[in-house]
Motif scaffolding. Structure first.
Motif, short mmCIF file in Angstrom:
data_model
loop_
_atom_site.label_atom_id
_atom_site.label_comp_id
_atom_site.label_asym_id
_atom_site.label_seq_id
_atom_site.Cartn_x
_atom_site.Cartn_y
_atom_site.Cartn_z
N TRP A 47 95.51 -33.21 83.07
CA TRP A 47 95.02 -34.57 83.31
C TRP A 47 95.90 -35.32 84.31
CZ3 TRP A 47 91.24 -37.66 83.65
CH2 TRP A 47 91.44 -39.04 83.73
N LYS A 48 97.20 -35.30 84.11
CA LYS A 48 98.10 -36.11 84.92
C LYS A 48 98.13 -35.68 86.38
CE LYS A 48 102.87 -37.75 85.27
NZ LYS A 48 104.24 -37.69 84.71
N GLU A 49 98.16 -34.38 86.63
CA GLU A 49 98.32 -33.90 88.00
C GLU A 49 97.02 -33.45 88.66
OE1 GLU A 49 101.46 -31.13 88.62
OE2 GLU A 49 102.94 -32.31 87.50
N GLU A 106 96.64 -22.64 89.82
CA GLU A 106 97.33 -23.89 90.12
C GLU A 106 97.86 -24.56 88.85
OE1 GLU A 106 94.67 -25.21 94.03
OE2 GLU A 106 94.13 -25.93 92.03
N ILE A 107 97.03 -24.64 87.82
CA ILE A 107 97.45 -25.32 86.60
C ILE A 107 98.52 -24.50 85.87
CG2 ILE A 107 95.54 -24.34 85.27
CD1 ILE A 107 97.32 -27.72 84.70
N THR A 108 98.40 -23.18 85.91
CA THR A 108 99.41 -22.33 85.26
C THR A 108 100.77 -22.54 85.90
OG1 THR A 108 97.76 -20.65 84.67
CG2 THR A 108 100.06 -19.96 84.71
N SER A 109 100.79 -22.54 87.24
CA SER A 109 102.03 -22.74 87.98
C SER A 109 102.63 -24.12 87.69
CB SER A 109 101.78 -22.58 89.48
OG SER A 109 102.94 -22.86 90.22
N ALA A 110 101.77 -25.13 87.64
CA ALA A 110 102.24 -26.50 87.41
C ALA A 110 102.81 -26.67 86.00
CB ALA A 110 101.09 -27.48 87.64
N VAL A 111 102.16 -26.07 85.02
CA VAL A 111 102.65 -26.17 83.64
C VAL A 111 104.02 -25.51 83.52
CG1 VAL A 111 102.28 -25.41 81.26
CG2 VAL A 111 100.37 -26.33 82.58
N ILE A 112 104.15 -24.32 84.09
CA ILE A 112 105.43 -23.61 84.02
C ILE A 112 106.53 -24.40 84.73
CG2 ILE A 112 106.67 -21.56 84.85
CD1 ILE A 112 104.13 -19.95 84.29
N SER A 113 106.20 -24.95 85.90
CA SER A 113 107.17 -25.74 86.66
C SER A 113 107.66 -26.95 85.87
CB SER A 113 106.54 -26.19 87.98
OG SER A 113 107.43 -27.03 88.70
N ASN A 114 106.73 -27.67 85.26
CA ASN A 114 107.10 -28.86 84.50
C ASN A 114 107.88 -28.51 83.24
OD1 ASN A 114 105.84 -31.68 85.43
ND2 ASN A 114 104.46 -30.04 86.08
N LYS A 132 86.26 -35.40 75.45
CA LYS A 132 87.18 -35.50 74.31
C LYS A 132 88.58 -35.07 74.71
CE LYS A 132 87.03 -32.48 70.89
NZ LYS A 132 86.61 -31.75 69.66
N GLY A 133 88.65 -34.05 75.59
CA GLY A 133 89.95 -33.57 76.06
C GLY A 133 90.67 -34.61 76.90
N ILE A 134 89.91 -35.34 77.71
CA ILE A 134 90.50 -36.39 78.55
C ILE A 134 91.10 -37.50 77.68
CG2 ILE A 134 89.97 -38.25 80.18
CD1 ILE A 134 87.92 -36.35 81.47
N ILE A 135 90.35 -37.90 76.66
CA ILE A 135 90.84 -38.94 75.74
C ILE A 135 92.13 -38.48 75.07
CG2 ILE A 135 90.34 -40.19 73.60
CD1 ILE A 135 87.37 -40.11 74.44
N LYS A 136 92.13 -37.21 74.63
CA LYS A 136 93.31 -36.66 73.98
C LYS A 136 94.48 -36.59 74.94
CE LYS A 136 95.44 -34.20 70.71
NZ LYS A 136 95.78 -34.71 69.37
N ALA A 137 94.22 -36.09 76.16
CA ALA A 137 95.29 -35.90 77.15
C ALA A 137 95.94 -37.22 77.55
CB ALA A 137 94.74 -35.19 78.38
N LYS A 138 95.14 -38.28 77.64
CA LYS A 138 95.67 -39.59 78.03
C LYS A 138 96.69 -40.12 77.03
CE LYS A 138 91.76 -41.37 80.73
NZ LYS A 138 90.66 -42.38 80.77
#
Length: 289
Positions: A77-79, A88-96, A149-155
């Motif tokens: 959600w954030k990025e 892209e998301i896998t790399s970003a999660v690992i980096s963070n 629902k995922g967006i609400i949760k992620a926020k």
């Protein structure tokens, strides 16, 4: 060269039962079965064995699955505003997660799928979140996308920056049941032990007096569960009965179902799946959507 094959649902379910969680795929399970069945055939097909580096590790050494799930939703959600390509998301999660010192050396060891353990757990996280309705199930291939629902949760996620067992328990206990099944009694049977549990009005998980737990502990038992068992035994709440099991002499409340199931089984378990009602529905069925 990879080939596409189709298997029946019952065969797939059988393969799942033989798989090492977070490490195996249907392909690697079949590979191990072939290695076992063909080992006695002279001149038979040689199946590459799993190397030591892809072997299973003790639970507690790698980053917990719940931490990956939390960070996956948060970063998606954030990025990426809720939609990104898998790579892209896998790399970003690992980096963070690296920046927050949440990953350990074992998280970068390759597992039998050819991925690192971190990459594999992120993929499993996506599947878990999809089952819970937080990630779209019919997105184009290679695209991971949050549902409404995922967006609400992620926020509302403030991802953990600690791997302490207390913090992991807080993540799990936040997934409270929305259809609080008042009056429902859930049971967990493991070998010859049998425990009964109810959910209190304050969303605590109460193991009822007379429930039994296994006396033997496995190496996978979380430290919190080990300490809880020791304290319950010292205080006389868990006593050895005539059948050689540990028996609860009074009701005991836990913050999460997995904390309860770990004390009962003497190992690391998923309480959401272990506990079932009289109709065979798991506690996960009542989890907040």
């Amino acid at each position: 060269m990879s080939r596409l094959i189709r298997i029946d649902d019952d065969i797939y379910e059988s393969l799942k039962k033989l798989a090492d969680p977070f490490e195996d795929t249907p392909n690697t399970v079949i590979r191990k079965l072939l290695a076992h069945d063909l080992s006695s055939i002279k001149g038979g097909i040689k199946i590459p064995p799993r190397t030591p580096e892809t072997g299973r590790i003790k639970k507690g050494n790698a980053t917990p699955q719940l931490v990956y799930e939390e960070w996956l939703m948060y970063i998606l959600w954030k990025e990426f505003q809720g939609r990104a390509r898998k790579k892209e998301i896998t790399s970003a999660v690992i980096s963070n997660m690296q920046k927050n010192e949440l990953l350990k050396e074992v998280d970068f060891v390759k597992v039998s799928t050819g991925e690192t353990r971190a990459e594999n757990k992120i993929a499993w996280s996506r599947n878990r979140l999809k089952e819970e309705g937080f990630i779209v199930s019919n997105s184009p291939a290679g695209i991971w996308e949050l549902t409404e629902k995922g967006i609400i949760k992620a926020k509302n996620i403030m991802p953990t920056k600690s791997q302490s067992e207390d913090d992991i328990e807080k993540i799990e206990s936040s997934r409270v049941t929305t259809q609080n099944p008042a009056g429902h009694v859930f049971e967990y049977m493991v070998h010859n032990a049998r425990a009964k549990m109810i959910i209190t009005e304050s969303n605590l998980y109460s193991i009822l007096k007379g429930s039994t737990a296994l006396k033997e502990e496995k190496m996978s038992i979380p430290e919190n569960a080990k300490r809880t068992r020791e304290n319950l035994i010292l205080s006389g709440i868990l006593v050895t009965n005539l059948r050689g099991l540990l028996e609860f002499t009074k009701n005991v409340e836990f913050k999460s179902p997995s904390a309860a199931s770990a004390v009962i089984s003497g190992s690391s378990t998923d309480g959401w799946i272990c506990f079932k009602d009289r109709n065979g529905k798991t506690l996960k069925h009542y989890r907040k959507k």
